[in-house]
Design a protein around this motif. Structure first.
Motif, PDB file in Angstrom:
ATOM      1  N   LEU A 133       0.856  -1.183   0.000  1.00  0.00           N
ATOM      2  CA  LEU A 133       0.000   0.000   0.000  1.00  0.00           C
ATOM      3  C   LEU A 133       0.891   1.230   0.000  1.00  0.00           C
ATOM      4  CD1 LEU A 133      -2.233  -1.180   2.974  1.00  0.00           C
ATOM      5  CD2 LEU A 133      -3.004  -1.152   0.593  1.00  0.00           C
ATOM      6  N   ILE A 134       0.434   2.304  -0.696  1.00  0.00           N
ATOM      7  CA  ILE A 134       1.212   3.539  -0.774  1.00  0.00           C
ATOM      8  C   ILE A 134       0.346   4.718  -0.358  1.00  0.00           C
ATOM      9  CG2 ILE A 134       2.419   5.146  -2.297  1.00  0.00           C
ATOM     10  CD1 ILE A 134       3.130   2.739  -4.086  1.00  0.00           C
ATOM     11  N   LEU A 135       0.892   5.556   0.553  1.00  0.00           N
ATOM     12  CA  LEU A 135       0.277   6.828   0.927  1.00  0.00           C
ATOM     13  C   LEU A 135       1.243   7.943   0.538  1.00  0.00           C
ATOM     14  CD1 LEU A 135      -0.950   5.979   4.554  1.00  0.00           C
ATOM     15  CD2 LEU A 135      -2.253   5.802   2.413  1.00  0.00           C
ATOM     16  N   ASP A 136       0.808   8.811  -0.369  1.00  0.00           N
ATOM     17  CA  ASP A 136       1.619   9.945  -0.831  1.00  0.00           C
ATOM     18  C   ASP A 136       0.990  11.210  -0.257  1.00  0.00           C
ATOM     19  OD1 ASP A 136       3.326  11.640  -2.164  1.00  0.00           O
ATOM     20  OD2 ASP A 136       2.370  11.382  -4.125  1.00  0.00           O
ATOM     21  N   LEU A 137       1.526  11.709   0.858  1.00  0.00           N
ATOM     22  CA  LEU A 137       0.893  12.792   1.612  1.00  0.00           C
ATOM     23  C   LEU A 137       1.140  14.141   0.951  1.00  0.00           C
ATOM     24  CD1 LEU A 137       1.852  11.651   5.228  1.00  0.00           C
ATOM     25  CD2 LEU A 137      -0.203  11.072   3.910  1.00  0.00           C
ATOM     26  N   HIS A 138       0.036  14.831   0.653  1.00  0.00           N
ATOM     27  CA  HIS A 138       0.081  16.145   0.017  1.00  0.00           C
ATOM     28  C   HIS A 138      -0.790  17.136   0.787  1.00  0.00           C
ATOM     29  CE1 HIS A 138       2.092  15.406  -3.934  1.00  0.00           C
ATOM     30  NE2 HIS A 138       1.760  14.153  -3.657  1.00  0.00           N
ATOM     31  N   GLN A 139      -0.880  18.342   0.272  1.00  0.00           N
ATOM     32  CA  GLN A 139      -1.872  19.325   0.692  1.00  0.00           C
ATOM     33  C   GLN A 139      -2.139  20.207  -0.516  1.00  0.00           C
ATOM     34  OE1 GLN A 139       0.700  21.226   3.720  1.00  0.00           O
ATOM     35  NE2 GLN A 139       0.285  23.174   2.709  1.00  0.00           N
ATOM     36  N   GLY A 140      -3.135  21.079  -0.402  1.00  0.00           N
ATOM     37  CA  GLY A 140      -3.495  21.942  -1.520  1.00  0.00           C
ATOM     38  C   GLY A 140      -2.543  23.103  -1.695  1.00  0.00           C
ATOM     39  N   SER A 141      -1.255  22.823  -1.638  1.00  0.00           N
ATOM     40  CA  SER A 141      -0.219  23.842  -1.704  1.00  0.00           C
ATOM     41  C   SER A 141      -0.520  24.913  -0.661  1.00  0.00           C
ATOM     42  CB  SER A 141      -0.111  24.415  -3.123  1.00  0.00           C
ATOM     43  OG  SER A 141       1.022  25.255  -3.224  1.00  0.00           O
ATOM     44  N   THR A 142      -0.449  26.186  -1.019  1.00  0.00           N
ATOM     45  CA  THR A 142      -0.705  27.250  -0.046  1.00  0.00           C
ATOM     46  C   THR A 142      -2.112  27.822  -0.166  1.00  0.00           C
ATOM     47  OG1 THR A 142       0.269  28.881  -1.547  1.00  0.00           O
ATOM     48  CG2 THR A 142       1.731  27.877   0.072  1.00  0.00           C
ATOM     49  N   SER A 143      -2.957  27.214  -0.996  1.00  0.00           N
ATOM     50  CA  SER A 143      -4.350  27.653  -1.079  1.00  0.00           C
ATOM     51  C   SER A 143      -5.143  27.037   0.064  1.00  0.00           C
ATOM     52  CB  SER A 143      -4.955  27.250  -2.428  1.00  0.00           C
ATOM     53  OG  SER A 143      -4.934  25.855  -2.583  1.00  0.00           O
ATOM     54  N   ARG A 144      -6.405  27.427   0.204  1.00  0.00           N
ATOM     55  CA  ARG A 144      -7.302  26.877   1.223  1.00  0.00           C
ATOM     56  C   ARG A 144      -8.060  25.700   0.622  1.00  0.00           C
ATOM     57  NH1 ARG A 144     -11.368  29.881   1.966  1.00  0.00           N
ATOM     58  NH2 ARG A 144     -11.870  29.238   4.089  1.00  0.00           N
ATOM     59  N   MET A 145      -8.113  24.575   1.340  1.00  0.00           N
ATOM     60  CA  MET A 145      -8.789  23.413   0.779  1.00  0.00           C
ATOM     61  C   MET A 145      -9.284  22.509   1.902  1.00  0.00           C
ATOM     62  SD  MET A 145      -7.504  20.887  -2.282  1.00  0.00           S
ATOM     63  CE  MET A 145      -6.450  19.857  -1.286  1.00  0.00           C
ATOM     64  N   ILE A 146     -10.372  21.795   1.649  1.00  0.00           N
ATOM     65  CA  ILE A 146     -10.821  20.774   2.575  1.00  0.00           C
ATOM     66  C   ILE A 146      -9.809  19.640   2.627  1.00  0.00           C
ATOM     67  CG2 ILE A 146     -13.270  21.310   2.230  1.00  0.00           C
ATOM     68  CD1 ILE A 146     -13.451  18.957   0.330  1.00  0.00           C
ATOM     69  N   GLU A 147      -9.850  18.839   3.703  1.00  0.00           N
ATOM     70  CA  GLU A 147      -9.056  17.620   3.727  1.00  0.00           C
ATOM     71  C   GLU A 147      -9.767  16.566   2.876  1.00  0.00           C
ATOM     72  OE1 GLU A 147      -9.833  19.064   6.835  1.00  0.00           O
ATOM     73  OE2 GLU A 147      -7.859  19.963   7.174  1.00  0.00           O
ATOM     74  N   GLU A 148      -9.022  15.933   1.978  1.00  0.00           N
ATOM     75  CA  GLU A 148      -9.617  14.930   1.086  1.00  0.00           C
ATOM     76  C   GLU A 148      -8.558  13.935   0.645  1.00  0.00           C
ATOM     77  OE1 GLU A 148      -9.063  15.248  -2.603  1.00  0.00           O
ATOM     78  OE2 GLU A 148      -8.624  17.368  -2.890  1.00  0.00           O
ATOM     79  N   CYS A 149      -9.017  12.797   0.158  1.00  0.00           N
ATOM     80  CA  CYS A 149      -8.121  11.804  -0.441  1.00  0.00           C
ATOM     81  C   CYS A 149      -8.395  11.732  -1.936  1.00  0.00           C
ATOM     82  CB  CYS A 149      -8.340  10.423   0.165  1.00  0.00           C
ATOM     83  SG  CYS A 149      -7.673  10.227   1.812  1.00  0.00           S
ATOM     84  N   ARG A 295     -12.209  24.232  -2.742  1.00  0.00           N
ATOM     85  CA  ARG A 295     -10.894  24.861  -2.644  1.00  0.00           C
ATOM     86  C   ARG A 295     -10.989  26.323  -3.052  1.00  0.00           C
ATOM     87  NH1 ARG A 295      -5.430  22.370  -5.523  1.00  0.00           N
ATOM     88  NH2 ARG A 295      -4.002  24.071  -5.039  1.00  0.00           N
ATOM     89  N   THR A 296     -10.166  27.195  -2.414  1.00  0.00           N
ATOM     90  CA  THR A 296     -10.151  28.614  -2.798  1.00  0.00           C
ATOM     91  C   THR A 296      -8.717  29.146  -2.769  1.00  0.00           C
ATOM     92  OG1 THR A 296     -10.274  29.704  -0.625  1.00  0.00           O
ATOM     93  CG2 THR A 296     -12.348  28.878  -1.555  1.00  0.00           C
ATOM     94  N   ARG A 297      -8.531  30.241  -3.457  1.00  0.00           N
ATOM     95  CA  ARG A 297      -7.288  30.985  -3.328  1.00  0.00           C
ATOM     96  C   ARG A 297      -7.210  31.561  -1.919  1.00  0.00           C
ATOM     97  NH1 ARG A 297      -5.914  33.983  -7.045  1.00  0.00           N
ATOM     98  NH2 ARG A 297      -4.805  35.637  -5.966  1.00  0.00           N
ATOM     99  N   ARG A 298      -6.013  31.867  -1.459  1.00  0.00           N
ATOM    100  CA  ARG A 298      -5.838  32.382  -0.106  1.00  0.00           C
ATOM    101  C   ARG A 298      -5.934  33.909  -0.066  1.00  0.00           C
ATOM    102  NH1 ARG A 298      -4.549  30.405   4.489  1.00  0.00           N
ATOM    103  NH2 ARG A 298      -4.262  28.363   3.531  1.00  0.00           N
ATOM    104  N   LEU A 299      -5.331  34.585  -1.019  1.00  0.00           N
ATOM    105  CA  LEU A 299      -5.319  36.051  -1.011  1.00  0.00           C
ATOM    106  C   LEU A 299      -6.588  36.605  -1.642  1.00  0.00           C
ATOM    107  CD1 LEU A 299      -1.606  36.653  -2.039  1.00  0.00           C
ATOM    108  CD2 LEU A 299      -2.592  36.754   0.259  1.00  0.00           C
ATOM    109  N   PRO A 300      -7.080  37.757  -1.176  1.00  0.00           N
ATOM    110  CA  PRO A 300      -8.338  38.293  -1.708  1.00  0.00           C
ATOM    111  C   PRO A 300      -8.200  38.942  -3.076  1.00  0.00           C
ATOM    112  CG  PRO A 300      -7.460  39.763  -0.021  1.00  0.00           C
ATOM    113  CD  PRO A 300      -6.590  38.540  -0.019  1.00  0.00           C
ATOM    114  N   GLN A 301      -7.028  39.424  -3.430  1.00  0.00           N
ATOM    115  CA  GLN A 301      -6.884  40.127  -4.701  1.00  0.00           C
ATOM    116  C   GLN A 301      -6.715  39.140  -5.852  1.00  0.00           C
ATOM    117  OE1 GLN A 301      -4.695  40.137  -2.178  1.00  0.00           O
ATOM    118  NE2 GLN A 301      -2.614  40.701  -2.789  1.00  0.00           N
TER     119      GLN A 301
END
Length: 318
Positions: A133-149, A295-301
């Motif tokens: 089994l393989i788990l490749d742990l990531h995140q939505g870079s520096t944007s805002r995102m729910i936790e998901e697989c 998912r959303t961008r982090r900065l408002p502009q």
């Protein structure tokens, strides 16, 4: 004895070391931090890696918290861990490997005689495909995102059901079940016969305690369900999306969101508004389909055409 790079552990032992993948420009060896957890009893092998994108640090936080909690005397099987994959990008807190300007998670299965990223991918892929089994742990870079697989092999793949089960077991609450781009480990692993998922542990600058704990629980769920530990885990239903729609800004200005992450979205719901600096509305953007605000961008502009948010679509419960 089980080895990964210079880490070698007998049954009932944990060892850490380095997996050497090349040299820097001054000839210094580059070694990825690795660990081997060799259980006292025989069993399956799990491979876990983090930071194949150098600014996605929540997975590193998961490993930092998880390994001290592992007792090899209470484990059946083996856990192989690469704590930081994209060594060069991690050093400068960037997403892509600055040596070859490459996104690491587009280079699998790699090439041991190729570019810097391809060589790292080849070395880590060799380790990963020793596992069940393989788990490749990531995140939505520096944007805002729910936790998901993410299940990236595609619904027609022979290991799709096994990958989907692994995602449900990990248990972020949400699954994106959509074929991914070539070169992803979550594509290459199943092609080599190993169920693989890509947990996306939120999104932030630096790391986030809540998302890290979601990841720690996810790995512990996997260890329990697949018999590495004596714990039991009954997977809970997950919200699955098989589509993904992205929305950009139709005009430049400041973005105000009308939905929160995880909210259900109906077709024609307002997702966000763009105003000028004086608060005058310039545009509103509505949803093309029903789904989940993902998912959303982090900065408002945002400039005209710049990415603003995403909605997971074709949603069901799995």
């Amino acid at each position: 004895m089980t080895s990964l790079g210079t880490a070698t552990a007998a049954p009932g032992e944990i060892d850490t070391g380095r997996l050497f993948v090349g040299e820097t420009r001054d000839g210094t060896e580059v070694g990825l931090p690795v660990a081997v957890v060799n259980g006292a009893d025989s069993g399956k092998t799990l491979y876990v890696q983090a930071a194949s994108d150098g600014d996605e640090l929540n997975g590193v936080g998961v490993i930092q918290r998880l390994v001290p909690r592992l007792d090899p005397d209470e484990i059946a099987g083996t856990i192989l861990i690469v704590g930081i994959v994209n060594y060069h990008a991690f050093q400068v807190a960037e997403h892509r490997n600055p040596v070859d300007d490459t996104k690491m998670n587009r280079t699998y299965p790699g090439d041991e005689r190729g570019t810097s990223s391809e060589r790292i991918a080849a070395a880590t892929f060799e380790a990963a495909t020793r596992a069940d089994l393989i788990l490749d742990l990531h995140q939505g870079s520096t944007s805002r995102m729910i936790e998901e697989c993410r299940v990236r092999c595609g619904p027609r793949h022979r290991l799709h059901d096994e990958c989907l089960e692994l995602a449900k077991v990990f248990g972020c609450g949400y699954i994106l079940d959509q074929k991914g781009p070539d070169g992803q480990l979550a594509r290459a692993g199943p092609d080599d016969g190993v169920p693989t998922i890509d947990p996306e542990l939120g999104g932030c600058v630096g790391w986030d305690d809540h998302s890290i704990e979601v990841g720690v629980r996810g790995v512990q769920n996997v260890l329990a369900y697949y018999g590495f530990t004596d714990e039991t885990h009954v997977p809970e239903p997950q919200t699955r999306a098989t589509g993904f729609e992205q929305y950009g800004a139709p005009a430049g200005g400041l973005v105000t969101f009308h939905k929160d992450l995880g909210d259900r979205v109906a077709r024609n719901d307002t997702l966000f508004e763009v105003t000028d600096v004086f608060g005058q509305s310039k545009a509103e953007v509505t949803a093309d389909s029903q789904g989940v605000f993902w998912r959303t961008r982090r900065l408002p502009q945002a400039a005209t055409g710049e990415y603003v948010c995403s909605v997971g679509t074709d949603v069901d419960s799995y």
